[in-house]
Design a protein around this motif. Structure first.
Motif, PDB file in Angstrom:
ATOM      1  N   VAL A 143       8.715   5.553  -5.560  1.00 42.23           N
ATOM      2  CA  VAL A 143       8.035   6.236  -4.455  1.00 42.23           C
ATOM      3  C   VAL A 143       9.053   7.128  -3.768  1.00 42.23           C
ATOM      4  CG1 VAL A 143       6.323   4.411  -4.062  1.00 42.23           C
ATOM      5  CG2 VAL A 143       8.503   4.306  -2.881  1.00 42.23           C
ATOM      6  N   GLY A 190       0.793  -1.230   0.000  1.00 39.86           N
ATOM      7  CA  GLY A 190       0.000   0.000   0.000  1.00 39.86           C
ATOM      8  C   GLY A 190       0.818   1.270   0.000  1.00 39.86           C
ATOM      9  N   ILE A 191       2.100   1.192  -0.337  1.00 41.14           N
ATOM     10  CA  ILE A 191       2.953   2.374  -0.280  1.00 41.14           C
ATOM     11  C   ILE A 191       2.663   3.347  -1.420  1.00 41.14           C
ATOM     12  CG2 ILE A 191       4.903   1.512  -1.632  1.00 41.14           C
ATOM     13  CD1 ILE A 191       6.732   2.735   0.560  1.00 41.14           C
ATOM     14  N   GLY A 192       1.987   2.880  -2.463  1.00 41.15           N
ATOM     15  CA  GLY A 192       1.568   3.793  -3.514  1.00 41.15           C
ATOM     16  C   GLY A 192       2.455   3.830  -4.736  1.00 41.15           C
ATOM     17  N   GLY A 193       3.277   2.834  -4.938  1.00 41.84           N
ATOM     18  CA  GLY A 193       4.123   2.782  -6.127  1.00 41.84           C
ATOM     19  C   GLY A 193       4.910   1.493  -6.145  1.00 41.84           C
TER      20      GLY A 193
END
Length: 416
Positions: free
Chosen positions: A72, A52-55
């Motif tokens: 990220v 779920g870190i976004g990248g």
């Protein structure tokens, strides 16, 4: 990050380099032929922490070092990596091709962002022995070029304000100048699984964290005083388990309503033995639960002599009722040490919230400090302990803190 050097391309190469994070391994480097198993577990835990870190992210292994990068922000990678138990340090870094020209330019640009007048030192490590300069020669070369191009800085090999670490591998080199301490220890899960008796105080969450740092994956069991207490202790246990799950693959929280069984012990004439008797019932029940979920040991927050139930005699009486090994990571800790550790791991602000602790329910004005086994067994014979234990386990409520919604408040009678 601010002051990040612009990495020049080596002549004839593609500049597929840039910011990354160096994660120095903790004590797993001491392991022998099975070191790879610990490293694999460590990387599995790191991947979970990156969810779920976004990248996109990538992980690679050098000698006793894990390199982390991705699309990220570097700060986000550092924040996630610092939650993972098993790394000695977490170091934001820049990755460049292993050519002297590029390494030199990156080092100069990194140090150009340091405050004027500050002292620096260069520490070089040449893992690739084919690199033309030895480690000491490379450090001297980089230090001289930095002084030449950034004359506002000064060399300080004793107490430098900034240490520029340069690690040369065959194809790429890593430069770092900031070092965050890691959580050290063994990767969570490498030592097995344990069940933590989680109360709402400072002690048991810190004990759980210490157990994790010795490689134990932890599930949790919380004994509430329901139906004679309100659900505040359950909410605290849930919040504590959710905070602790930041450091491991999420463990489950089992909530067991102990109130009726506590009343049965009181009616059976426990008297001054009440606290120790109910602690024996807790570990007996927790041991049965541990067997069902595959946990090999129990973990408690006991500290020797801290309260009446934690004298040597009373701890021995509790252990006698356990069907599993009971681990007490805080047995020799002082209270202030425990509070300081709770603040460091993020559980202290939860532990101070008010609640109705089941241990205070029906507790005598003065608890015994030397509970005798014959007297305890006499009280327990007035109950059918097997039946009581099975009833407690039949009503267990299982939650997944950090994954499921906050539990709805059950309706409970007013406290007695």
């Amino acid at each position: 990050m601010s002051g990040e050097p612009r990495v020049p391309a080596a002549r004839g190469t593609t500049p597929a380099y840039g910011p990354c994070v160096l994660l120095k391994h903790g004590e797993i480097f001491l392991k022998g032929h099975n070191r790879h198993r610990f490293t694999e577990r460590l990387h599995d835990n790191l991947r979970l922490a990156l969810r779920g870190i976004g990248g996109s992210t990538w992980i690679k292994t050098a000698q006793n070092v894990t390199v982390l990068g991705g699309q990220v922000p570097q700060e986000a990678l550092v924040e996630r990596a610092r939650r993972v138990i098993g790394f000695n340090s977490v170091e934001p870094a820049v990755r460049v091709p292993s050519t002297l020209e590029v390494i030199t330019r990156a080092a100069v640009e990194a140090m150009a962002a340091r405050p004027a007048g500050s002292g620096f030192a260069v520490r070089a490590k040449r893992r690739d022995k084919q690199f033309p300069l030895k480690s000491s020669q490379l450090a001297g070369h980089l230090g001289a070029r930095i002084l030449e191009e950034v004359p506002a800085l000064r060399v300080d090999l004793t107490r430098p304000d900034t240490v520029l670490a340069v690690e040369v591998d065959r194809k790429e080199t890593y430069l770092s100048w900031t070092r965050h301490p890691g959580l050290t220890g063994l990767p969570v899960g490498s030592s097995g699984r344990a069940l933590v008796l989680l109360s709402g105080g400072y002690d048991s969450p810190v004990a759980a964290h210490r157990a994790m740092r010795r490689g134990l994956a932890c599930d949790f069991v919380h004994f509430s005083g329901a139906p004679y207490t309100n659900p505040s202790s359950v909410y605290k246990a849930y919040a504590l388990a959710r905070e602790l799950n930041r450091y491991q693959p999420p463990g489950r929280l089992h909530v067991i309503a102990l109130g009726k069984a506590q009343k049965q012990l009181a009616v059976a004439g426990a008297g001054r033995l009440q606290v120790v008797a109910q602690r024996r019932l807790m570990v007996r029940t927790a041991s049965e639960l541990a067997g069902r979920i595959g946990a090999e040991a129990l973990v408690t927050g006991d500290s020797l002599g801290q309260v009446a139930s934690q004298t040597l005699a009373n701890l021995a009486a509790v252990d006698e009722a356990a069907g599993r090994l009971v681990l007490r990571p805080l047995i020799g800790w002082e209270k202030q040490e425990i509070i300081d550790a709770a603040r460091a791991i993020g559980t202290a602000d939860i532990s101070v919230l008010p609640d109705e602790d089941c241990c205070q329910l029906l507790a005598p004005p003065r608890a015994t400090t030397r509970a005798g086994l014959p007297q305890l067994r006499a009280v327990e014979r007035r109950l059918d302990l097997d039946e009581v234990t099975q009833e407690l386990l039949a009503g267990v409520q299982v939650m997944r803190p950090g994954e499921d919604a906050v539990p709805a408040a059950p309706s409970c009678p007013a406290p007695v």
